[in-house]
Design a protein around this motif. Structure first.
Motif, PDB file in Angstrom:
ATOM      1  N   ALA A   1     -18.060  23.787  -2.033  1.00 39.71           N
ATOM      2  CA  ALA A   1     -17.589  22.442  -1.702  1.00 39.71           C
ATOM      3  C   ALA A   1     -17.195  22.346  -0.231  1.00 39.71           C
ATOM      4  O   ALA A   1     -16.508  23.212   0.300  1.00 39.71           O
ATOM      5  N   GLY A   2     -17.683  21.303   0.438  1.00 35.93           N
ATOM      6  CA  GLY A   2     -17.351  21.078   1.838  1.00 35.93           C
ATOM      7  C   GLY A   2     -18.593  20.970   2.716  1.00 35.93           C
ATOM      8  O   GLY A   2     -19.697  20.728   2.245  1.00 35.93           O
ATOM      9  N   ARG A   3     -18.381  21.167   4.007  1.00 34.43           N
ATOM     10  CA  ARG A   3     -19.431  20.991   5.021  1.00 34.43           C
ATOM     11  C   ARG A   3     -19.779  22.342   5.641  1.00 34.43           C
ATOM     12  O   ARG A   3     -18.889  23.129   5.952  1.00 34.43           O
ATOM     13  N   TRP A   4     -21.088  22.577   5.811  1.00 38.08           N
ATOM     14  CA  TRP A   4     -21.590  23.836   6.349  1.00 38.08           C
ATOM     15  C   TRP A   4     -22.586  23.581   7.481  1.00 38.08           C
ATOM     16  O   TRP A   4     -23.401  22.663   7.397  1.00 38.08           O
ATOM     17  N   ARG A   5     -22.529  24.403   8.529  1.00 34.93           N
ATOM     18  CA  ARG A   5     -23.564  24.414   9.570  1.00 34.93           C
ATOM     19  C   ARG A   5     -24.706  25.281   9.038  1.00 34.93           C
ATOM     20  O   ARG A   5     -24.462  26.346   8.462  1.00 34.93           O
ATOM     21  N   VAL A   6     -25.936  24.831   9.234  1.00 35.49           N
ATOM     22  CA  VAL A   6     -27.099  25.514   8.677  1.00 35.49           C
ATOM     23  C   VAL A   6     -28.062  25.902   9.789  1.00 35.49           C
ATOM     24  O   VAL A   6     -28.404  25.076  10.639  1.00 35.49           O
ATOM     25  N   GLU A   7     -28.504  27.149   9.764  1.00 38.08           N
ATOM     26  CA  GLU A   7     -29.567  27.616  10.652  1.00 38.08           C
ATOM     27  C   GLU A   7     -30.580  28.358   9.798  1.00 38.08           C
ATOM     28  O   GLU A   7     -30.229  29.310   9.105  1.00 38.08           O
ATOM     29  N   ARG A   8     -31.832  27.892   9.829  1.00 34.89           N
ATOM     30  CA  ARG A   8     -32.882  28.485   8.986  1.00 34.89           C
ATOM     31  C   ARG A   8     -34.073  28.868   9.852  1.00 34.89           C
ATOM     32  O   ARG A   8     -34.549  28.082  10.665  1.00 34.89           O
ATOM     33  N   SER A   9     -34.563  30.090   9.644  1.00 37.01           N
ATOM     34  CA  SER A   9     -35.821  30.482  10.272  1.00 37.01           C
ATOM     35  C   SER A   9     -36.890  30.498   9.187  1.00 37.01           C
ATOM     36  O   SER A   9     -36.628  30.865   8.038  1.00 37.01           O
ATOM     37  N   VAL A  10     -38.077  30.074   9.565  1.00 35.61           N
ATOM     38  CA  VAL A  10     -39.222  30.065   8.650  1.00 35.61           C
ATOM     39  C   VAL A  10     -40.327  30.865   9.329  1.00 35.61           C
ATOM     40  O   VAL A  10     -40.764  30.518  10.427  1.00 35.61           O
ATOM     41  N   ARG A  11     -40.739  31.945   8.662  1.00 35.15           N
ATOM     42  CA  ARG A  11     -41.807  32.782   9.205  1.00 35.15           C
ATOM     43  C   ARG A  11     -42.998  32.748   8.262  1.00 35.15           C
ATOM     44  O   ARG A  11     -42.874  33.020   7.079  1.00 35.15           O
ATOM     45  N   ASP A  12     -44.154  32.411   8.816  1.00 34.19           N
ATOM     46  CA  ASP A  12     -45.409  32.475   8.075  1.00 34.19           C
ATOM     47  C   ASP A  12     -46.001  33.849   8.361  1.00 34.19           C
ATOM     48  O   ASP A  12     -46.470  34.110   9.476  1.00 34.19           O
ATOM     49  N   LEU A  13     -45.949  34.729   7.372  1.00 34.54           N
ATOM     50  CA  LEU A  13     -46.398  36.098   7.588  1.00 34.54           C
ATOM     51  C   LEU A  13     -47.907  36.194   7.759  1.00 34.54           C
ATOM     52  O   LEU A  13     -48.405  37.145   8.360  1.00 34.54           O
ATOM     53  N   ALA A  14     -48.646  35.220   7.243  1.00 38.47           N
ATOM     54  CA  ALA A  14     -50.108  35.236   7.372  1.00 38.47           C
ATOM     55  C   ALA A  14     -50.546  34.853   8.782  1.00 38.47           C
ATOM     56  O   ALA A  14     -51.397  35.508   9.378  1.00 38.47           O
ATOM     57  N   SER A  15     -49.963  33.788   9.327  1.00 40.33           N
ATOM     58  CA  SER A  15     -50.397  33.286  10.637  1.00 40.33           C
ATOM     59  C   SER A  15     -49.550  33.803  11.791  1.00 40.33           C
ATOM     60  O   SER A  15     -49.975  33.744  12.944  1.00 40.33           O
ATOM     61  N   GLY A  16     -48.330  34.241  11.473  1.00 41.33           N
ATOM     62  CA  GLY A  16     -47.415  34.658  12.533  1.00 41.33           C
ATOM     63  C   GLY A  16     -46.601  33.511  13.098  1.00 41.33           C
ATOM     64  O   GLY A  16     -45.751  33.717  13.966  1.00 41.33           O
ATOM     65  N   ASP A  17     -46.845  32.298  12.638  1.00 42.84           N
ATOM     66  CA  ASP A  17     -46.089  31.137  13.127  1.00 42.84           C
ATOM     67  C   ASP A  17     -44.635  31.224  12.685  1.00 42.84           C
ATOM     68  O   ASP A  17     -44.326  31.771  11.618  1.00 42.84           O
ATOM     69  N   GLU A  18     -43.754  30.682  13.529  1.00 39.21           N
ATOM     70  CA  GLU A  18     -42.334  30.639  13.200  1.00 39.21           C
ATOM     71  C   GLU A  18     -41.783  29.258  13.474  1.00 39.21           C
ATOM     72  O   GLU A  18     -42.190  28.599  14.427  1.00 39.21           O
ATOM     73  N   GLY A  19     -40.861  28.840  12.609  1.00 37.61           N
ATOM     74  CA  GLY A  19     -40.190  27.556  12.777  1.00 37.61           C
ATOM     75  C   GLY A  19     -38.696  27.738  12.632  1.00 37.61           C
ATOM     76  O   GLY A  19     -38.215  28.800  12.225  1.00 37.61           O
ATOM     77  N   ARG A  20     -37.959  26.664  12.963  1.00 40.17           N
ATOM     78  CA  ARG A  20     -36.501  26.746  12.907  1.00 40.17           C
ATOM     79  C   ARG A  20     -35.926  25.401  12.497  1.00 40.17           C
ATOM     80  O   ARG A  20     -36.338  24.356  13.003  1.00 40.17           O
ATOM     81  N   PHE A  21     -34.980  25.463  11.561  1.00 40.95           N
ATOM     82  CA  PHE A  21     -34.237  24.279  11.142  1.00 40.95           C
ATOM     83  C   PHE A  21     -32.785  24.467  11.559  1.00 40.95           C
ATOM     84  O   PHE A  21     -32.212  25.548  11.377  1.00 40.95           O
ATOM     85  N   GLU A  22     -32.189  23.418  12.119  1.00 39.90           N
ATOM     86  CA  GLU A  22     -30.759  23.410  12.422  1.00 39.90           C
ATOM     87  C   GLU A  22     -30.190  22.095  11.955  1.00 39.90           C
ATOM     88  O   GLU A  22     -30.788  21.031  12.189  1.00 39.90           O
ATOM     89  N   GLY A  23     -29.048  22.167  11.265  1.00 43.91           N
ATOM     90  CA  GLY A  23     -28.444  20.942  10.770  1.00 43.91           C
ATOM     91  C   GLY A  23     -27.168  21.229  10.013  1.00 43.91           C
ATOM     92  O   GLY A  23     -26.486  22.227  10.265  1.00 43.91           O
ATOM     93  N   THR A  24     -26.862  20.341   9.071  1.00 46.12           N
ATOM     94  CA  THR A  24     -25.661  20.482   8.262  1.00 46.12           C
ATOM     95  C   THR A  24     -26.002  20.280   6.791  1.00 46.12           C
ATOM     96  O   THR A  24     -26.970  19.604   6.446  1.00 46.12           O
ATOM     97  N   THR A  25     -25.182  20.909   5.957  1.00 43.63           N
ATOM     98  CA  THR A  25     -25.240  20.695   4.518  1.00 43.63           C
ATOM     99  C   THR A  25     -23.849  20.303   4.066  1.00 43.63           C
ATOM    100  O   THR A  25     -22.866  20.949   4.440  1.00 43.63           O
ATOM    101  N   VAL A  26     -23.779  19.236   3.286  1.00 42.35           N
ATOM    102  CA  VAL A  26     -22.514  18.814   2.697  1.00 42.35           C
ATOM    103  C   VAL A  26     -22.638  18.947   1.185  1.00 42.35           C
ATOM    104  O   VAL A  26     -23.593  18.444   0.589  1.00 42.35           O
ATOM    105  N   PHE A  27     -21.690  19.677   0.591  1.00 45.63           N
ATOM    106  CA  PHE A  27     -21.574  19.771  -0.857  1.00 45.63           C
ATOM    107  C   PHE A  27     -20.418  18.861  -1.256  1.00 45.63           C
ATOM    108  O   PHE A  27     -19.252  19.204  -1.043  1.00 45.63           O
ATOM    109  N   GLY A  28     -20.748  17.678  -1.792  1.00 41.63           N
ATOM    110  CA  GLY A  28     -19.725  16.716  -2.174  1.00 41.63           C
ATOM    111  C   GLY A  28     -19.792  16.419  -3.655  1.00 41.63           C
ATOM    112  O   GLY A  28     -20.702  16.881  -4.362  1.00 41.63           O
ATOM    113  N   PRO A  29     -18.831  15.629  -4.164  1.00 40.33           N
ATOM    114  CA  PRO A  29     -18.803  15.305  -5.590  1.00 40.33           C
ATOM    115  C   PRO A  29     -20.112  14.664  -6.041  1.00 40.33           C
ATOM    116  O   PRO A  29     -20.677  13.825  -5.340  1.00 40.33           O
TER     117      PRO A  29
END
Length: 154
Positions: free
Chosen positions: A15-43
């Motif tokens: 419960a509450g607010r979280w800072r989020v950092e996600r890396s996405v790696r495509d092992l086949a192509s070698g491509d990489e991506g990145r997500f940055e944002g927030t997640t809120v767990f509310g009622p």
């Protein structure tokens, strides 16, 4: 990573607010991506507008950069009380089952079959304010690793 931090009640912990950092790696192509944002767990409100039995609504939003292009990204999940005290059942926004979640030992492994792909998840808790998910996705057209770090914010 070392020792895991046991969580007696996953819904209370999230419960509450979280800072989020996600890396996405495509092992086949070698491509990489990145997500940055927030997640809120509310009622979580049920269909009638009433709070749904202690569940949480997970709302994530931010920016995903893939191959140099930034795009807004968001997702919504529903976390419902699980079959045992302190556990949860995670569902997609439309109610379809996603996975179970039990962090009473500080670590949880789970699978989610999705069409021809298999998502294998590992959830680990480092302390009261930091946890991580690693999803390994394999299928005919996918070979990905998604690593997400969450840090509690005020």
């Amino acid at each position: 990573m070392g020792e895991f931090w046991p969580v007696p009640d996953v819904l209370a912990y999230l419960a509450g607010r979280w800072r989020v950092e996600r890396s996405v790696r495509d092992l086949a192509s070698g491509d990489e991506g990145r997500f940055e944002g927030t997640t809120v767990f509310g009622p979580l409100e049920g269909d009638s507008g009433l709070l749904e039995c202690g569940g949480l609504l997970h709302e994530e939003s931010g920016s995903f950069v893939w191959q140099g292009v930034a795009r807004p990204a968001e997702r919504t999940l529903r976390y419902l009380p699980g079959p045992a005290h302190g556990t949860a059942r995670v569902r997609f926004a439309d109610g379809r089952p996603f996975h179970d979640l039990d962090l009473t030992t500080g670590r949880h492994l789970t699978d989610h079959p999705c069409s021809a792909d298999l998502y294998r998840g590992e959830f680990t808790v480092r302390d009261a304010d930091h946890w991580r998910t690693v999803w390994r996705v394999r299928g005919p057209a996918k070979d990905l690793v998604l690593t997400t770090d969450y840090a509690r914010t005020a």
